[in-house]
Design a protein around this motif. Structure first.
Motif, PDB file in Angstrom:
ATOM      1  N   ALA A  56       0.836  -1.208   0.000  1.00 57.22           N
ATOM      2  CA  ALA A  56       0.000   0.000   0.000  1.00 57.22           C
ATOM      3  C   ALA A  56       0.872   1.260   0.000  1.00 57.22           C
ATOM      4  N   LYS A  57       1.916   1.271   0.827  1.00 54.88           N
ATOM      5  CA  LYS A  57       2.828   2.430   0.861  1.00 54.88           C
ATOM      6  C   LYS A  57       3.465   2.678  -0.496  1.00 54.88           C
ATOM      7  N   ALA A  58       3.704   1.591  -1.231  1.00 61.43           N
ATOM      8  CA  ALA A  58       4.342   1.697  -2.542  1.00 61.43           C
ATOM      9  C   ALA A  58       3.329   1.945  -3.657  1.00 61.43           C
ATOM     10  N   GLY A  59       2.047   2.015  -3.321  1.00 64.79           N
ATOM     11  CA  GLY A  59       1.025   2.328  -4.322  1.00 64.79           C
ATOM     12  C   GLY A  59       0.491   1.141  -5.089  1.00 64.79           C
ATOM     13  N   THR A  60       0.500  -0.034  -4.479  1.00 65.05           N
ATOM     14  CA  THR A  60      -0.018  -1.217  -5.158  1.00 65.05           C
ATOM     15  C   THR A  60      -0.697  -2.134  -4.143  1.00 65.05           C
ATOM     16  N   ASP A  61      -1.045  -3.349  -4.559  1.00 59.45           N
ATOM     17  CA  ASP A  61      -1.680  -4.310  -3.653  1.00 59.45           C
ATOM     18  C   ASP A  61      -1.424  -5.728  -4.146  1.00 59.45           C
ATOM     19  N   LYS A  62      -1.901  -6.698  -3.367  1.00 60.55           N
ATOM     20  CA  LYS A  62      -1.626  -8.108  -3.654  1.00 60.55           C
ATOM     21  C   LYS A  62      -2.201  -8.601  -4.977  1.00 60.55           C
ATOM     22  N   SER A  63      -3.161  -7.899  -5.557  1.00 66.42           N
ATOM     23  CA  SER A  63      -3.711  -8.314  -6.850  1.00 66.42           C
ATOM     24  C   SER A  63      -2.702  -8.117  -7.979  1.00 66.42           C
ATOM     25  N   LYS A  64      -1.627  -7.409  -7.701  1.00 65.80           N
ATOM     26  CA  LYS A  64      -0.612  -7.127  -8.721  1.00 65.80           C
ATOM     27  C   LYS A  64       0.705  -7.852  -8.454  1.00 65.80           C
ATOM     28  N   LEU A  65       0.657  -8.879  -7.600  1.00 66.21           N
ATOM     29  CA  LEU A  65       1.870  -9.657  -7.332  1.00 66.21           C
ATOM     30  C   LEU A  65       2.375 -10.313  -8.607  1.00 66.21           C
ATOM     31  N   LEU A  66       3.687 -10.260  -8.810  1.00 60.26           N
ATOM     32  CA  LEU A  66       4.324 -10.916  -9.949  1.00 60.26           C
ATOM     33  C   LEU A  66       5.007 -12.207  -9.515  1.00 60.26           C
ATOM     34  N   SER A  67       5.693 -12.152  -8.371  1.00 57.56           N
ATOM     35  CA  SER A  67       6.382 -13.347  -7.883  1.00 57.56           C
ATOM     36  C   SER A  67       6.456 -13.318  -6.364  1.00 57.56           C
ATOM     37  N   ALA A  68       6.626 -14.502  -5.801  1.00 59.75           N
ATOM     38  CA  ALA A  68       6.792 -14.648  -4.355  1.00 59.75           C
ATOM     39  C   ALA A  68       7.793 -15.757  -4.093  1.00 59.75           C
ATOM     40  N   THR A  69       8.664 -15.519  -3.122  1.00 60.54           N
ATOM     41  CA  THR A  69       9.573 -16.547  -2.643  1.00 60.54           C
ATOM     42  C   THR A  69       9.287 -16.708  -1.162  1.00 60.54           C
ATOM     43  N   ILE A  70       8.993 -17.931  -0.768  1.00 58.58           N
ATOM     44  CA  ILE A  70       8.636 -18.228   0.617  1.00 58.58           C
ATOM     45  C   ILE A  70       9.687 -19.158   1.191  1.00 58.58           C
ATOM     46  N   TYR A  71      10.207 -18.766   2.346  1.00 56.57           N
ATOM     47  CA  TYR A  71      11.190 -19.575   3.058  1.00 56.57           C
ATOM     48  C   TYR A  71      10.523 -20.097   4.326  1.00 56.57           C
ATOM     49  N   ILE A  72      10.594 -21.404   4.540  1.00 52.58           N
ATOM     50  CA  ILE A  72      10.073 -21.999   5.773  1.00 52.58           C
ATOM     51  C   ILE A  72      11.153 -22.902   6.363  1.00 52.58           C
ATOM     52  N   THR A  73      11.154 -22.998   7.670  1.00 54.64           N
ATOM     53  CA  THR A  73      12.225 -23.755   8.325  1.00 54.64           C
ATOM     54  C   THR A  73      11.999 -25.259   8.314  1.00 54.64           C
ATOM     55  N   ASP A  74      10.764 -25.687   8.017  1.00 54.21           N
ATOM     56  CA  ASP A  74      10.457 -27.120   8.020  1.00 54.21           C
ATOM     57  C   ASP A  74       9.343 -27.382   7.004  1.00 54.21           C
ATOM     58  N   MET A  75       9.635 -28.164   5.992  1.00 54.09           N
ATOM     59  CA  MET A  75       8.639 -28.449   4.947  1.00 54.09           C
ATOM     60  C   MET A  75       7.405 -29.153   5.499  1.00 54.09           C
ATOM     61  N   LYS A  76       7.491 -29.712   6.693  1.00 49.67           N
ATOM     62  CA  LYS A  76       6.307 -30.325   7.298  1.00 49.67           C
ATOM     63  C   LYS A  76       5.231 -29.272   7.565  1.00 49.67           C
ATOM     64  N   ALA A 135      -2.324 -22.922   3.793  1.00 53.25           N
ATOM     65  CA  ALA A 135      -3.716 -22.669   4.167  1.00 53.25           C
ATOM     66  C   ALA A 135      -3.944 -21.174   4.373  1.00 53.25           C
ATOM     67  N   VAL A 136      -2.988 -20.506   4.987  1.00 54.15           N
ATOM     68  CA  VAL A 136      -3.103 -19.056   5.186  1.00 54.15           C
ATOM     69  C   VAL A 136      -2.897 -18.322   3.867  1.00 54.15           C
ATOM     70  N   TRP A 137      -1.861 -18.704   3.134  1.00 54.85           N
ATOM     71  CA  TRP A 137      -1.566 -18.077   1.834  1.00 54.85           C
ATOM     72  C   TRP A 137      -2.767 -18.157   0.907  1.00 54.85           C
ATOM     73  N   ASP A 138      -3.375 -19.341   0.802  1.00 54.01           N
ATOM     74  CA  ASP A 138      -4.494 -19.548  -0.119  1.00 54.01           C
ATOM     75  C   ASP A 138      -5.691 -18.674   0.230  1.00 54.01           C
ATOM     76  N   GLY A 139      -5.876 -18.381   1.509  1.00 56.43           N
ATOM     77  CA  GLY A 139      -6.964 -17.505   1.919  1.00 56.43           C
ATOM     78  C   GLY A 139      -6.675 -16.032   1.706  1.00 56.43           C
ATOM     79  N   TRP A 140      -5.408 -15.701   1.510  1.00 51.52           N
ATOM     80  CA  TRP A 140      -4.984 -14.300   1.364  1.00 51.52           C
ATOM     81  C   TRP A 140      -4.788 -13.881  -0.086  1.00 51.52           C
ATOM     82  N   VAL A 141      -4.173 -14.746  -0.868  1.00 48.34           N
ATOM     83  CA  VAL A 141      -3.783 -14.366  -2.228  1.00 48.34           C
ATOM     84  C   VAL A 141      -5.017 -14.011  -3.068  1.00 48.34           C
ATOM     85  N   SER A 142      -4.851 -13.068  -3.979  1.00 51.14           N
ATOM     86  CA  SER A 142      -5.950 -12.586  -4.817  1.00 51.14           C
ATOM     87  C   SER A 142      -6.313 -13.629  -5.874  1.00 51.14           C
TER      88      SER A 142
END
Length: 116
Positions: free
Chosen positions: A53-73, A80-87
């Motif tokens: 929002a500060k940069a003048g855009t929103d999640k509907s304009k996402l081009l790419s995402a890299t997600i790092y998690i400490t345990d693939m489990k 589940a959270v991502w799927d409920g958030w992403v446009s």
């Protein structure tokens, strides 16, 4: 072409805008640090919404995402959270990687690039 930087510190900026592209630094949980992967992911996505929002855009304009998690489990829990958030209909190109993060209280870190 100008470059705009938001929340700039001595090491990094939280967001950088170049032309019509917004680059966010990796975002980790704030209030939810040390909490569950679900809570950390919700917190991170809320922070991302604010930076976009500060940069003048929103999640509907996402081009790419890299997600790092400490345990693939925990991949399904984070998803589940991502799927409920992403446009819907505007999902970005995405990669998820298992990695050690900067501090033990962090289990998730997300970095995105968006169009303006």
């Amino acid at each position: 072409m100008s470059i705009q930087r938001f929340e700039t510190g001595p090491r990094m900026s939280q967001a950088v805008v170049h032309g019509n592209t917004v680059y966010l630094a990796g975002v980790v949980a704030g209030k939810a640090a040390g909490g569950s992967v679900t809570d950390q992911t919700k917190d991170i996505l809320s922070i991302i919404d604010g930076h976009l929002a500060k940069a003048g855009t929103d999640k509907s304009k996402l081009l790419s995402a890299t997600i790092y998690i400490t345990d693939m489990k925990t991949f399904p829990e984070m998803n589940a959270v991502w799927d409920g958030w992403v446009s819907e209909g505007n999902t970005p190109a995405r990669a998820t990687v298992e990695a050690k993060l900067a501090a033990p209280q962090y289990d998730v870190e997300i970095m995105v690039v968006a169009a303006k």
